[in-house]
Every structure is written in C-alpha cells, then in structure tokens.
Design a protein around this motif. Structure first.
Motif, PDB file in Angstrom:
ATOM      1  N   PHE A 337       0.790  -1.340  -0.099  1.00 31.19           N
ATOM      2  CA  PHE A 337       0.115  -0.103   0.127  1.00 31.19           C
ATOM      3  C   PHE A 337       0.947   1.314   0.106  1.00 31.19           C
ATOM      4  O   PHE A 337       0.254   2.233   0.355  1.00 31.19           O
ATOM      5  N   ALA A 338       1.878   1.122  -0.303  1.00 33.04           N
ATOM      6  CA  ALA A 338       2.972   2.301  -0.480  1.00 33.04           C
ATOM      7  C   ALA A 338       2.270   3.425  -1.111  1.00 33.04           C
ATOM      8  O   ALA A 338       2.346   4.645  -0.733  1.00 33.04           O
ATOM      9  N   LYS A 339       1.784   3.251  -2.372  1.00 36.43           N
ATOM     10  CA  LYS A 339       1.221   4.462  -3.156  1.00 36.43           C
ATOM     11  C   LYS A 339       0.076   4.866  -2.441  1.00 36.43           C
ATOM     12  O   LYS A 339      -0.289   6.169  -2.595  1.00 36.43           O
ATOM     13  N   ASN A 340      -0.875   4.044  -1.893  1.00 33.81           N
ATOM     14  CA  ASN A 340      -1.920   4.350  -1.103  1.00 33.81           C
ATOM     15  C   ASN A 340      -1.588   5.526  -0.067  1.00 33.81           C
ATOM     16  O   ASN A 340      -2.348   6.581   0.305  1.00 33.81           O
ATOM     17  N   ILE A 341      -0.482   5.051   0.570  1.00 41.35           N
ATOM     18  CA  ILE A 341      -0.235   5.873   1.902  1.00 41.35           C
ATOM     19  C   ILE A 341       0.155   7.083   1.483  1.00 41.35           C
ATOM     20  O   ILE A 341       0.120   8.187   1.909  1.00 41.35           O
ATOM     21  N   GLU A 342       1.094   6.967   0.212  1.00 42.91           N
ATOM     22  CA  GLU A 342       1.612   8.520  -0.090  1.00 42.91           C
ATOM     23  C   GLU A 342       0.514   9.591  -0.690  1.00 42.91           C
ATOM     24  O   GLU A 342       0.582  10.589  -0.360  1.00 42.91           O
ATOM     25  N   LYS A 343      -0.482   8.984  -1.300  1.00 37.08           N
ATOM     26  CA  LYS A 343      -1.765   9.604  -1.954  1.00 37.08           C
ATOM     27  C   LYS A 343      -2.509  10.274  -0.425  1.00 37.08           C
ATOM     28  O   LYS A 343      -2.699  11.326  -0.384  1.00 37.08           O
ATOM     29  N   LEU A 344      -2.576   9.252   0.638  1.00 37.45           N
ATOM     30  CA  LEU A 344      -3.257  10.122   1.700  1.00 37.45           C
ATOM     31  C   LEU A 344      -2.581  11.158   2.357  1.00 37.45           C
ATOM     32  O   LEU A 344      -2.806  11.909   2.762  1.00 37.45           O
ATOM     33  N   ILE A 345      -1.209  10.655   2.429  1.00 36.52           N
ATOM     34  CA  ILE A 345      -0.342  11.947   3.179  1.00 36.52           C
ATOM     35  C   ILE A 345      -0.495  13.189   2.306  1.00 36.52           C
ATOM     36  O   ILE A 345      -0.569  14.199   2.882  1.00 36.52           O
ATOM     37  N   SER A 346      -0.385  13.106   1.072  1.00 37.45           N
ATOM     38  CA  SER A 346      -0.495  14.251   0.071  1.00 37.45           C
ATOM     39  C   SER A 346      -1.721  15.052   0.245  1.00 37.45           C
ATOM     40  O   SER A 346      -1.816  16.428   0.107  1.00 37.45           O
ATOM     41  N   LEU A 347      -2.837  14.156   0.675  1.00 37.41           N
ATOM     42  CA  LEU A 347      -4.004  14.839   0.735  1.00 37.41           C
ATOM     43  C   LEU A 347      -4.236  15.500   2.080  1.00 37.41           C
ATOM     44  O   LEU A 347      -5.360  16.102   2.344  1.00 37.41           O
ATOM     45  N   GLY A 348      -3.388  15.151   3.035  1.00 35.92           N
ATOM     46  CA  GLY A 348      -3.464  15.589   4.405  1.00 35.92           C
ATOM     47  C   GLY A 348      -4.432  14.776   5.023  1.00 35.92           C
ATOM     48  O   GLY A 348      -4.845  15.456   6.255  1.00 35.92           O
ATOM     49  N   LEU A 349      -4.540  13.477   4.990  1.00 38.34           N
ATOM     50  CA  LEU A 349      -5.337  12.922   5.700  1.00 38.34           C
ATOM     51  C   LEU A 349      -4.863  11.829   6.614  1.00 38.34           C
ATOM     52  O   LEU A 349      -5.524  11.507   7.416  1.00 38.34           O
ATOM     53  N   VAL A 350      -3.673  11.376   6.379  1.00 41.16           N
ATOM     54  CA  VAL A 350      -2.965  10.597   7.603  1.00 41.16           C
ATOM     55  C   VAL A 350      -1.531  11.066   7.842  1.00 41.16           C
ATOM     56  O   VAL A 350      -0.762  12.001   7.029  1.00 41.16           O
ATOM     57  N   ASN A 351      -1.130  10.775   8.976  1.00 38.87           N
ATOM     58  CA  ASN A 351       0.185  10.866   9.538  1.00 38.87           C
ATOM     59  C   ASN A 351       1.046   9.587   9.371  1.00 38.87           C
ATOM     60  O   ASN A 351       0.438   8.559   9.605  1.00 38.87           O
TER      61      ASN A 351
END
Length: 375
Positions: A337-351
């Motif tokens: 899920f590396a790309k999914n995590i990167e996407k969520l970080i860029s959207l400001g949704l996860v740390n």
C-alpha cells in the motif's frame, strides 16, 4: 487460553426508532422467553471452550425493557460457560424510560459494572424526528439513577446532524449531559440508512439533512467542548475520561477475537468470521435441535486480514503499526500500500512515521475516504 470479548444480542425494543437499521423487533414477552431459551442453548454450545472472557457486552435492541430476573438468567448462564477475568468490563445497554433504581441496583449486584444509556438528544422536537420514546427529562433522570445505583462507569450515546438541529441545540444537549459527570460518551453523525422510516421521509422530502458546513461546525465545536470537560477522543466516535475507554469495543478495533451470541451476532475467532442467522424464528428453531445458528463462515486470507486490521486500527487515535500487522499476518502492507499511503499523506488525511499510520484531524472528518484506499 485465548482471551475473547463476549457480545450478547437481545433484539427487542418497545418501538423501533425511525433511523435504526439494526436487527431488532417489537417487544413481545412470549417471543423473548423463547428467544432466551435459545440463547441459553447457544451459550451452552460454546461453554468449556479454551476461552478467557475479558469483557461482556449485552446489547440490542433494548435489553433493559425486560425484568432484571430475565437478564439474571442469561448472566448466570454466561458465568458458568467459561473462565471470567477478575477485572472484567461488563456492560449493558439501557434506554431512558425502561429503567429504575431498583433494576439498576440489581444489575450492579449481578456484576454489571458499566452502563450505556441511549439518550441521542435532549430536544423534544429532535427526539420526535428520531422516533424516540422518551423525554429529555427521562434521559437526564436515567443518568442520575445510574449514578445513584452505584455505577461509576457510564456511557451516553448522542447523535448530531438531526434534521432541524442547530448548533445551539446541539451544544445545549452536549453540555447538559456532560454536566452530569459521566465518564464516556459516544457521538455519531446521523446516517440515513436505506429502508428506514427516516430514509423514506428523506426521499419523500419530508425532512432535510442539515447543511454540510453546519455538520462540520458541530463536529469541531464538539472537540472543543469535550476537551473542556477533560474528555479525549480515542476512536472516531468515542471519547472518554482517563482510564474509561471501552475495553470491549477496543477488542474489535484491535482485531482481537470476539464471540457473538444471539440472532444476527457476529464472531471473529482465529482469523475466521462467523455470522448467526438474523431470522429470530430460524434462530430459535435451529437451537431447539441443538445445532449452531451460524449461517455464514469466512476464513480470512492473510491479505484480507491485513486490510481489515489497517481499517479498524485507523479508527483509533493511536492508529495502527504496520510492522505489527506484518507480525500478525505475514503481509508487508508497507510495500503493498505504499502508493496509497503516499496519496493519503499528500491529501493531508494521514500521518505516517515509517511504521505507525494515524488519521489527521482532517482525516477524521473523511474517514471513509481513507479506508477505501485499503479495500
């Protein structure tokens, strides 16, 4: 021996609320007694298993509509079904208008040490919209009765986003409940579940959802008020004072084993999911033949288990450790899920600190958009 959380479902209410899509039925004492007998048989089916019961939760429905003697029979059966931890958390759900001090004191004598009260709102017009049977006075009285009966661990359920609700009416409900010095509060945004009377009213144009910006403002002001009352959020919809988190529900969010008893109950035992029949007559009939009421079984693959652990763990403030998921499942979710995590970080949704994944404040508002990335 494995530790488990035990859930017992009592699917009866005096009246089904307009927003509710849970498996519940109108009060019928004759049907309940037949159902209770079936419950006893199901409990017996799982007795003497290699389990240590660390929490018990009697939910519904409205368990408190029945005499304490009926609940006592169920508790006696549970107590003899397996080893129970000395410091067990034991919860029962109650609704205003269905309890008195004598019944609550009886619960305490039976070993129940936590009560969850379904208040939802203290405004008359909002109670009417939801189809609740109690008044605001009965709701406040129920909380005080629980305290007078000796309960020191009290949860209250509230709902915001009710049609016609204003920011001021929501603040009034929240503060009046908190002023009674409870220890835990569960707060849910109203959902219009298909098939419910409230959903049908929405489709017919008889009710209108409150504006989205108002709902967001309600959420934000809730965080401020709860901090003022020394509550902290530990799960998306749940807040507690220190040391009063619901241990039973944490079992679910941490993906640990739990056993469900009763019609429509679910279980998770050693990476396998089970579901009981939701049909109450079928449930009674099956158990009359000493057969299991489980009608659905699913053995989770390691990847399915890993996905589930991420989504459940992210509901909690402390989030989820990806290395812990690897240790439990053998699945390298960091890579998958590396790309999914990167996407969520860029959207400001996860740390993300390289191992632990947590929701941001913004992510709490858009939790479903986060979870879908791991489906």
């Amino acid at each position: 021996m494995n530790e488990i959380a035990l859930y017992v479902h009592i699917p009866f209410c005096i009246k089904k609320c307009f927003y509710c899509d849970f498996n519940s039925f109108r009060f019928d004492i004759s049907l309940f007694h037949r159902y209770r007998s079936a419950l006893m048989k199901e409990i017996e089916l799982y007795s003497n298993k290699n389990y240590i019961i660390e929490s018990i939760y009697i939910g519904g429905g409205t368990p408190s509509i029945f005499p304490a003697e009926d609940i006592e029979e169920i508790i006696n059966a549970l107590s003899s079904s397996g080893e129970v931890k000395d410091d067990i958390e034991f919860t029962i759900e109650v609704n205003p208008g269905t309890i008195d001090r004598e019944k609550l004191e009886r619960y305490r004598a039976l070993g129940i040490n936590r009560v969850s009260i379904g208040v939802q709102t203290l405004r008359r017009e909002e109670l009417t919209t939801l189809g609740r049977i109690h008044t605001s006075e009965e709701a406040l009285c129920s909380i005080q009765l629980a305290k007078d009966a000796g309960f020191t661990n009290i949860n209250v359920d509230l709902i915001y986003g009710i049609p016609g609700q204003t920011l001021e009416s929501w603040k009034d409900t929240l503060k009046r409940v908190l002023d009674l010095d409870i220890t835990h509060i569960s707060i849910y945004g109203l959902m219009y579940e298909p098939g419910t009377p409230l959903y049908k009213s929405l489709i017919r144009g008889e009710v209108s959802p409150i504006p989205e910006d108002t709902e967001v403002e309600m959420f934000n002001i809730t965080q401020d008020i709860l901090r003022d009352y020394s509550f902290f959020w530990y799960e998306l919809s749940n807040y507690a004072r220190e040391d009063y988190e619901c241990r039973h529900n944490i079992t679910y969010w941490e993906g640990k084993d739990y056993l469900g008893i009763g019609s429509s109950s679910h279980s998770l035992i050693e990476n396998t999911r089970y579901s009981n029949t939701p049909n109450i007559e079928a449930y009674i009939e099956i158990l009359s033949k000493n057969k299991t009421p489980r009608v659905w079984i699913e053995k989770l693959t390691p990847l399915e288990r890993a996905r589930e652990l991420i989504m459940l763990g992210l509901r909690m403030k402390r989030g989820v450790s990806l290395s812990n998921i690897f240790n439990r499942t053998g699945v390298d979710v960091k890579e998958i899920f590396a790309k999914n995590i990167e996407k969520l970080i860029s959207l400001g949704l996860v740390n993300y600190d390289g191992d632990r994944l947590t929701l941001t404040e913004y992510g709490r508002l858009l939790g479903n958009e986060v979870f879908v990335e791991f489906c």
